[in-house]
Design a protein around this motif. Structure first.
Motif, PDB file in Angstrom:
ATOM      1  N   ASP A  14       0.838  -1.211   0.000  1.00  0.00           N
ATOM      2  CA  ASP A  14       0.000   0.000   0.000  1.00  0.00           C
ATOM      3  C   ASP A  14       0.872   1.260   0.000  1.00  0.00           C
ATOM      4  OD1 ASP A  14      -2.318  -1.467  -0.054  1.00  0.00           O
ATOM      5  OD2 ASP A  14      -2.729  -1.274   2.103  1.00  0.00           O
ATOM      6  N   SER A  15       1.948   1.231   0.759  1.00  0.00           N
ATOM      7  CA  SER A  15       2.856   2.383   0.792  1.00  0.00           C
ATOM      8  C   SER A  15       3.566   2.562  -0.538  1.00  0.00           C
ATOM      9  CB  SER A  15       3.873   2.213   1.921  1.00  0.00           C
ATOM     10  OG  SER A  15       3.238   2.183   3.177  1.00  0.00           O
ATOM     11  N   VAL A  16       3.963   1.444  -1.156  1.00  0.00           N
ATOM     12  CA  VAL A  16       4.602   1.505  -2.468  1.00  0.00           C
ATOM     13  C   VAL A  16       3.635   2.085  -3.492  1.00  0.00           C
ATOM     14  CG1 VAL A  16       5.476   0.080  -4.364  1.00  0.00           C
ATOM     15  CG2 VAL A  16       6.257  -0.329  -2.028  1.00  0.00           C
ATOM     16  N   LEU A  17       2.381   1.655  -3.446  1.00  0.00           N
ATOM     17  CA  LEU A  17       1.372   2.165  -4.376  1.00  0.00           C
ATOM     18  C   LEU A  17       1.199   3.676  -4.217  1.00  0.00           C
ATOM     19  CD1 LEU A  17      -0.741   1.344  -6.524  1.00  0.00           C
ATOM     20  CD2 LEU A  17      -2.392   1.117  -4.653  1.00  0.00           C
ATOM     21  N   ALA A  18       1.148   4.139  -2.977  1.00  0.00           N
ATOM     22  CA  ALA A  18       1.010   5.575  -2.730  1.00  0.00           C
ATOM     23  C   ALA A  18       2.217   6.337  -3.255  1.00  0.00           C
ATOM     24  CB  ALA A  18       0.828   5.831  -1.236  1.00  0.00           C
ATOM     25  N   LEU A  19       3.419   5.808  -3.060  1.00  0.00           N
ATOM     26  CA  LEU A  19       4.626   6.454  -3.591  1.00  0.00           C
ATOM     27  C   LEU A  19       4.563   6.547  -5.110  1.00  0.00           C
ATOM     28  CD1 LEU A  19       7.658   4.958  -1.605  1.00  0.00           C
ATOM     29  CD2 LEU A  19       6.994   7.365  -1.733  1.00  0.00           C
ATOM     30  N   ASN A  20       4.177   5.458  -5.758  1.00  0.00           N
ATOM     31  CA  ASN A  20       4.125   5.442  -7.217  1.00  0.00           C
ATOM     32  C   ASN A  20       3.154   6.501  -7.737  1.00  0.00           C
ATOM     33  OD1 ASN A  20       4.738   3.504  -9.787  1.00  0.00           O
ATOM     34  ND2 ASN A  20       2.675   4.321  -9.895  1.00  0.00           N
ATOM     35  N   ASN A  21       1.974   6.537  -7.171  1.00  0.00           N
ATOM     36  CA  ASN A  21       0.930   7.401  -7.719  1.00  0.00           C
ATOM     37  C   ASN A  21       1.065   8.858  -7.290  1.00  0.00           C
ATOM     38  OD1 ASN A  21      -0.057   5.213  -9.124  1.00  0.00           O
ATOM     39  ND2 ASN A  21      -1.629   4.730  -7.604  1.00  0.00           N
ATOM     40  N   ALA A  22       2.036   9.139  -6.421  1.00  0.00           N
ATOM     41  CA  ALA A  22       2.344  10.520  -6.066  1.00  0.00           C
ATOM     42  C   ALA A  22       3.569  11.032  -6.816  1.00  0.00           C
ATOM     43  CB  ALA A  22       2.580  10.641  -4.555  1.00  0.00           C
ATOM     44  N   ALA A  23       4.128  10.200  -7.707  1.00  0.00           N
ATOM     45  CA  ALA A  23       5.411  10.530  -8.334  1.00  0.00           C
ATOM     46  C   ALA A  23       5.294  11.516  -9.476  1.00  0.00           C
ATOM     47  CB  ALA A  23       6.087   9.254  -8.822  1.00  0.00           C
ATOM     48  N   GLY A  24       4.079  11.730  -9.999  1.00  0.00           N
ATOM     49  CA  GLY A  24       3.913  12.682 -11.084  1.00  0.00           C
ATOM     50  C   GLY A  24       3.964  12.029 -12.451  1.00  0.00           C
ATOM     51  N   PRO A  25       3.966  12.843 -13.523  1.00  0.00           N
ATOM     52  CA  PRO A  25       3.816  12.324 -14.889  1.00  0.00           C
ATOM     53  C   PRO A  25       5.008  11.522 -15.408  1.00  0.00           C
ATOM     54  CG  PRO A  25       4.228  14.695 -14.907  1.00  0.00           C
ATOM     55  CD  PRO A  25       4.001  14.316 -13.487  1.00  0.00           C
ATOM     56  N   ALA A  26       6.133  11.565 -14.730  1.00  0.00           N
ATOM     57  CA  ALA A  26       7.294  10.809 -15.193  1.00  0.00           C
ATOM     58  C   ALA A  26       7.151   9.315 -14.934  1.00  0.00           C
ATOM     59  CB  ALA A  26       8.572  11.322 -14.525  1.00  0.00           C
ATOM     60  N   ILE A  27       6.154   8.921 -14.126  1.00  0.00           N
ATOM     61  CA  ILE A  27       5.926   7.513 -13.786  1.00  0.00           C
ATOM     62  C   ILE A  27       4.472   7.168 -14.099  1.00  0.00           C
ATOM     63  CG2 ILE A  27       5.849   5.823 -11.910  1.00  0.00           C
ATOM     64  CD1 ILE A  27       8.670   6.591 -12.592  1.00  0.00           C
TER      65      ILE A  27
END
Length: 201
Positions: A14-27
């Motif tokens: 869940d924490s990894v998912l939140a990090l990914n989806n907060a990373a912006g348009p580069a990811i």
């Protein structure tokens, strides 16, 4: 404090998912199902921990994977054997603190015993010069460009030769020494004869 790079744990998804989806348009964004697929099948899925909290993650896989990314397919259609970095995410508050370099050093340490090249892509959206510079300083060079069919985004396709691979492969084959830094792949990997696409000193 030091950066610790280690395998992801299931309760951290869940924490990894939140990090990914907060990373912006580069990811590219992820959902929980897709992330679970990576957890179950990715050869390399590690997190960085700093000061007791997650600072980022990196997901990678070998060329024998059944990964469905069009960028991965682009590499596989042109290069027989490589380690592919699907995504690397560093928490915004940790950027510039060495987490990305720690990840790439760890991933290379893993990959160079098994693959002759590392591959990844960087989106060409006009704001990614620092990311291209980072990869260039780490030895990656552009080998082509690809417009992703999933998104219409153009990406620079980057590869880096892993100069230790030939010696390791000729000396040990598939029987690598049983030492902690040579963690075994999480899933079986198909190996084919390497073909050079870069040069080593």
């Amino acid at each position: 404090m030091s950066i610790v790079v280690r395998d992801v744990r299931e309760h951290e998804l869940d924490s990894v998912l939140a990090l990914n989806n907060a990373a912006g348009p580069a990811i590219l964004p992820l959902d929980a199902t897709r992330l679970r697929h990576f957890f179950d099948h990715a050869e390399y899925f590690r997190v960085a921990e700093r000061d007791g909290t997650l600072a980022g993650f990196l997901i990678g896989m070998g060329s024998g994977s059944q990964h469905d990314s069009s960028n991965f397919r682009w590499f596989r259609e042109r290069h027989p054997e490589f380690f592919y970095i699907d995504r690397i995410v560093v928490a915004s508050r940790r950027r510039g603190g060495g987490v990305g370099r720690a990840f790439y050093a760890d991933a290379q340490s893993y990959a160079e015993a098994r693959y002759p090249h590392m591959a990844c892509e960087v989106f060409l959206d006009g704001t990614n010069d620092p990311v291209l510079l980072f990869h260039g300083s780490f030895g990656f060079r552009e080998v082509g460009q690809h417009v992703m069919e999933e998104t219409g985004v153009r990406a620079a396709m980057l590869m880096k030769p892993l100069c230790s691979y030939t010696w390791v492969h000729e000396t040990y084959g598939d029987a690598l020494p049983n030492v902690p830094w040579l963690t075994r792949p999480r899933t079986p990997v198909a190996h084919v004869a390497p073909r050079a696409t870069g040069t080593c000193p």
